[in-house]
Motif scaffolding. Structure first.
Motif, PDB file in Angstrom:
ATOM      1  N   THR A  91      -8.787   2.214  -0.460  1.00 53.75           N
ATOM      2  CA  THR A  91      -8.955   3.390   0.409  1.00 53.75           C
ATOM      3  C   THR A  91     -10.412   3.427   0.872  1.00 53.75           C
ATOM      4  N   LEU A  92     -10.684   4.303   1.833  1.00 53.01           N
ATOM      5  CA  LEU A  92     -12.062   4.392   2.336  1.00 53.01           C
ATOM      6  C   LEU A  92     -13.021   4.765   1.215  1.00 53.01           C
ATOM      7  N   ASP A  93     -12.505   5.487   0.189  1.00 55.99           N
ATOM      8  CA  ASP A  93     -13.409   5.812  -0.921  1.00 55.99           C
ATOM      9  C   ASP A  93     -13.215   4.865  -2.125  1.00 55.99           C
ATOM     10  N   GLY A  94     -12.712   3.672  -1.851  1.00 52.26           N
ATOM     11  CA  GLY A  94     -12.773   2.594  -2.855  1.00 52.26           C
ATOM     12  C   GLY A  94     -11.722   2.632  -3.958  1.00 52.26           C
ATOM     13  N   LYS A  95     -10.553   3.241  -3.679  1.00 53.20           N
ATOM     14  CA  LYS A  95      -9.500   3.270  -4.718  1.00 53.20           C
ATOM     15  C   LYS A  95      -8.350   2.324  -4.345  1.00 53.20           C
ATOM     16  N   ASP A  96      -7.580   1.928  -5.363  1.00 56.66           N
ATOM     17  CA  ASP A  96      -6.477   0.983  -5.137  1.00 56.66           C
ATOM     18  C   ASP A  96      -5.192   1.668  -4.677  1.00 56.66           C
ATOM     19  N   PHE A  97      -5.195   2.990  -4.625  1.00 54.83           N
ATOM     20  CA  PHE A  97      -4.008   3.743  -4.168  1.00 54.83           C
ATOM     21  C   PHE A  97      -4.491   5.084  -3.644  1.00 54.83           C
ATOM     22  N   PHE A  98      -3.590   5.820  -2.996  1.00 52.16           N
ATOM     23  CA  PHE A  98      -3.941   7.140  -2.488  1.00 52.16           C
ATOM     24  C   PHE A  98      -2.834   8.124  -2.865  1.00 52.16           C
ATOM     25  N   CYS A  99      -3.227   9.283  -3.359  1.00 49.72           N
ATOM     26  CA  CYS A  99      -2.242  10.326  -3.666  1.00 49.72           C
ATOM     27  C   CYS A  99      -2.418  11.438  -2.642  1.00 49.72           C
ATOM     28  N   ASP A 100      -1.365  11.727  -1.850  1.00 48.30           N
ATOM     29  CA  ASP A 100      -1.518  12.737  -0.793  1.00 48.30           C
ATOM     30  C   ASP A 100      -1.295  14.154  -1.338  1.00 48.30           C
ATOM     31  N   SER A 101      -1.409  15.148  -0.451  1.00 46.50           N
ATOM     32  CA  SER A 101      -1.376  16.543  -0.928  1.00 46.50           C
ATOM     33  C   SER A 101       0.018  16.949  -1.405  1.00 46.50           C
ATOM     34  N   ASN A 102       1.043  16.122  -1.094  1.00 43.92           N
ATOM     35  CA  ASN A 102       2.391  16.398  -1.622  1.00 43.92           C
ATOM     36  C   ASN A 102       2.644  15.674  -2.937  1.00 43.92           C
ATOM     37  N   GLY A 103       1.614  14.971  -3.429  1.00 44.06           N
ATOM     38  CA  GLY A 103       1.792  14.240  -4.689  1.00 44.06           C
ATOM     39  C   GLY A 103       2.446  12.881  -4.482  1.00 44.06           C
ATOM     40  N   CYS A 104       2.556  12.410  -3.218  1.00 42.26           N
ATOM     41  CA  CYS A 104       3.136  11.080  -2.971  1.00 42.26           C
ATOM     42  C   CYS A 104       2.037  10.026  -3.113  1.00 42.26           C
ATOM     43  N   TYR A 105       2.392   8.908  -3.771  1.00 41.04           N
ATOM     44  CA  TYR A 105       1.434   7.815  -3.972  1.00 41.04           C
ATOM     45  C   TYR A 105       1.661   6.718  -2.943  1.00 41.04           C
ATOM     46  N   TRP A 106       0.568   6.255  -2.389  1.00 41.79           N
ATOM     47  CA  TRP A 106       0.599   5.227  -1.339  1.00 41.79           C
ATOM     48  C   TRP A 106      -0.266   4.045  -1.743  1.00 41.79           C
ATOM     49  N   ARG A 107       0.086   2.872  -1.194  1.00 36.67           N
ATOM     50  CA  ARG A 107      -0.785   1.695  -1.348  1.00 36.67           C
ATOM     51  C   ARG A 107      -0.706   0.889  -0.058  1.00 36.67           C
ATOM     52  N   VAL A 108      -1.707   0.058   0.134  1.00 33.10           N
ATOM     53  CA  VAL A 108      -1.748  -0.798   1.331  1.00 33.10           C
ATOM     54  C   VAL A 108      -2.046  -2.231   0.892  1.00 33.10           C
ATOM     55  N   TYR A 109      -1.316  -3.172   1.484  1.00 37.93           N
ATOM     56  CA  TYR A 109      -1.586  -4.598   1.269  1.00 37.93           C
ATOM     57  C   TYR A 109      -1.965  -5.220   2.608  1.00 37.93           C
ATOM     58  N   ASP A 110      -2.784  -6.269   2.564  1.00 43.50           N
ATOM     59  CA  ASP A 110      -2.948  -7.078   3.771  1.00 43.50           C
ATOM     60  C   ASP A 110      -1.578  -7.632   4.112  1.00 43.50           C
ATOM     61  N   PHE A 111      -1.248  -7.686   5.385  1.00 47.20           N
ATOM     62  CA  PHE A 111      -0.005  -8.356   5.772  1.00 47.20           C
ATOM     63  C   PHE A 111      -0.230  -9.848   5.558  1.00 47.20           C
ATOM     64  N   CYS A 112       0.673 -10.481   4.874  1.00 51.10           N
ATOM     65  CA  CYS A 112       0.530 -11.916   4.609  1.00 51.10           C
ATOM     66  C   CYS A 112       0.951 -12.651   5.890  1.00 51.10           C
ATOM     67  N   GLU A 113      -0.037 -13.084   6.657  1.00 57.00           N
ATOM     68  CA  GLU A 113       0.222 -13.595   8.012  1.00 57.00           C
ATOM     69  C   GLU A 113       0.901 -14.970   8.009  1.00 57.00           C
ATOM     70  N   ARG A 114       1.544 -15.245   9.110  1.00 53.59           N
ATOM     71  CA  ARG A 114       2.237 -16.525   9.361  1.00 53.59           C
ATOM     72  C   ARG A 114       3.324 -16.772   8.317  1.00 53.59           C
TER      73      ARG A 114
END
Ligand code: ADP
Ligand code: GN1
Ligand code: MG
Length: 362
Positions: A91-114
């Motif tokens: 995340t922009l503040d350096g975490k491996d996941f994000f918890c939104d205001s509804n308590g949902c957990y998110w993560r982002v991966y680089d798209f594995c190209e090609r």
């Protein structure tokens, strides 16, 4: 919930300073809510399914640990480090996941190209290379400290426990569907003893626990779009101590079925023994001689176990009102359960043949 109605705005703002030029549901996974996001380059953004993965923070620590372990091995072997494993974006503040205001957990991966995902085996050789990739994956994790892994879903491949769960769902008949599935319940009941095979071997000390993937479906592997070679094993949520024969078996369940997992014309559902042989050849090569005699002997049982267990899980979910697997039509989980049971029945007929193939290859 339909993925089109999920509010992604907070999560996107946690990861990117710019608005995405594209963001839409992606892929055919049954569990997480996956989105393809483009912000300059492509990313995979997932809302983790926290009703299933109850410890998302520990889960992400598992994934970061395992992906770094695999990358360091690729680096040492001079491989394609960038695509060897999933890359967790912070995340922009350096975490491996994000918890939104509804308590949902998110993560982002680089798209594995090609790379591309396959829902079905299109070319027999791809299944052989897939077996090699999953066998090799297990080898890469052979020295991973299992004590550092949090069990992401308890009893995930504890088949007797899955059986008991089905019987509880039968007892409760929460949404009144039992009357329509009595033959399917009987099918499972007749295999109650078989369900204990692997747990009994484990208790007897003859079947080792290893660090395994536990969800070795064909669409959990990314293939190079040009060469067709497997590039990266994904969907790492269920990496836990488990049985090698189940990793073998789950791939057979999905990939060596002559029909799709939810095909309703059951006459099309059979075990393709040629595909079984090809996958087994690849898997054994990938495991590089590390499987014990007992594991080799139990590979066919692993295939039947994963298919029966998956069928029981689909049937349980149907009886509980479709609360676990994403469905796309009425009775979808029932269709899937019937399909898996039809495959079990065919595997039972071909058990001797499966054993002969393994003997020949080993
Ligand atoms: P689920 O647990 O719901 O199955 P997955 O993690 O398997 O979710 O992701 C669903 C699909 O998204 C995969 O089958 C694959 O097609 C695609 N996918 C996931 N991660 C990546 C990635 N890093 N690069 C490219 N495609 C991906
Ligand atoms: C789910 O997440 P996905 O779609 O790769 C499930 C597997 C089942 C499979 C059946 C965490 O896999 O266990 O075998 O559906 N994953 C989880 O298609 O339950
Ligand atoms: Mg998946």
């Amino acid at each position: 919930m339909n993925r089109d109605n999920i509010d992604t705005r907070e999560a996107l703002a946690a990861y990117f300073t710019e608005a995405p030029s594209y963001c839409a549901p992606y892929g055919n996974g049954h569990i997480n809510d996956t989105f393809l996001v483009v912000v300059g380059k492509r990313y995979i953004m997932q809302r983790m399914n926290t009703s299933i993965f109850k410890k998302p923070v520990e889960l992400m620590a598992n994934i970061v640990g395992v992906t770094e372990h695999i990358r360091s091995k690729a680096r040492a072997a001079g491989g394609d480090v960038e695509r060897a494993s999933l890359v967790v974006v912070q995340t922009l503040d350096g975490k491996d996941f994000f918890c939104d205001s509804n308590g949902c957990y998110w993560r982002v991966y680089d798209f594995c190209e090609r790379t591309i995902t396959r829902e079905r085996v299109e070319n027999a050789n791809d299944f052989y290379t897939c077996g090699r990739a999953f066998g090799n994956f297990q080898q890469l994790l052979a020295d991973y400290p299992a004590a550092q892994l949090t069990e992401s879903i308890e009893n995930f491949h504890n088949t007797p426990w899955r059986y008991d769960n089905l019987m509880k769902a039968v007892e409760a008949d929460a949404v009144g569907r039992l009357k329509d599935v009595l033959p399917e319940v009987e099918f499972a009941r007749a295999r109650c003893e078989f369900c204990k095979t692997l747990e009994n071997a484990r208790e007897a000390g003859t079947l080792p626990l290893r660090v395994t993937h536990n969800d070795t479906k064909l669409n959990n592997i990314l293939f190079d779009e040009k060469t067709g070679d497997p590039v990266c094993v994904i969907d790492l949520d269920t990496i836990m101590p488990g049985y090698s024969v189940n990793d073998f078996g789950d791939s057979i369940r999905f990939g060596a079925n002559t029909a799709a997992e939810d095909e309703t014309d059951l006459s099309k559902v059979t075990l393709d023994l040629d595909l079984f042989r090809l996958y087994a050849k690849g898997f054994l090569e990938g495991c590089n001689g590390s499987l014990t005699e007992k594991e080799l002997e139990l590979l066919p049982a692993g295939a039947m176990m994963m298919t029966l267990e998956c069928g029981m899980r689909f049937l349980t979910d149907h009886l509980e009102g479709d609360v676990y697997f994403r469905i796309h039509r009425e009775n979808h989980n029932l269709d899937r359960a019937r399909n898996q049971f039809a495959l079990v029945a065919d595997m039972e007929k071909k058990l001797g043949e499966m054993h002969r193939i393994i003997k020949e290859l080993a």
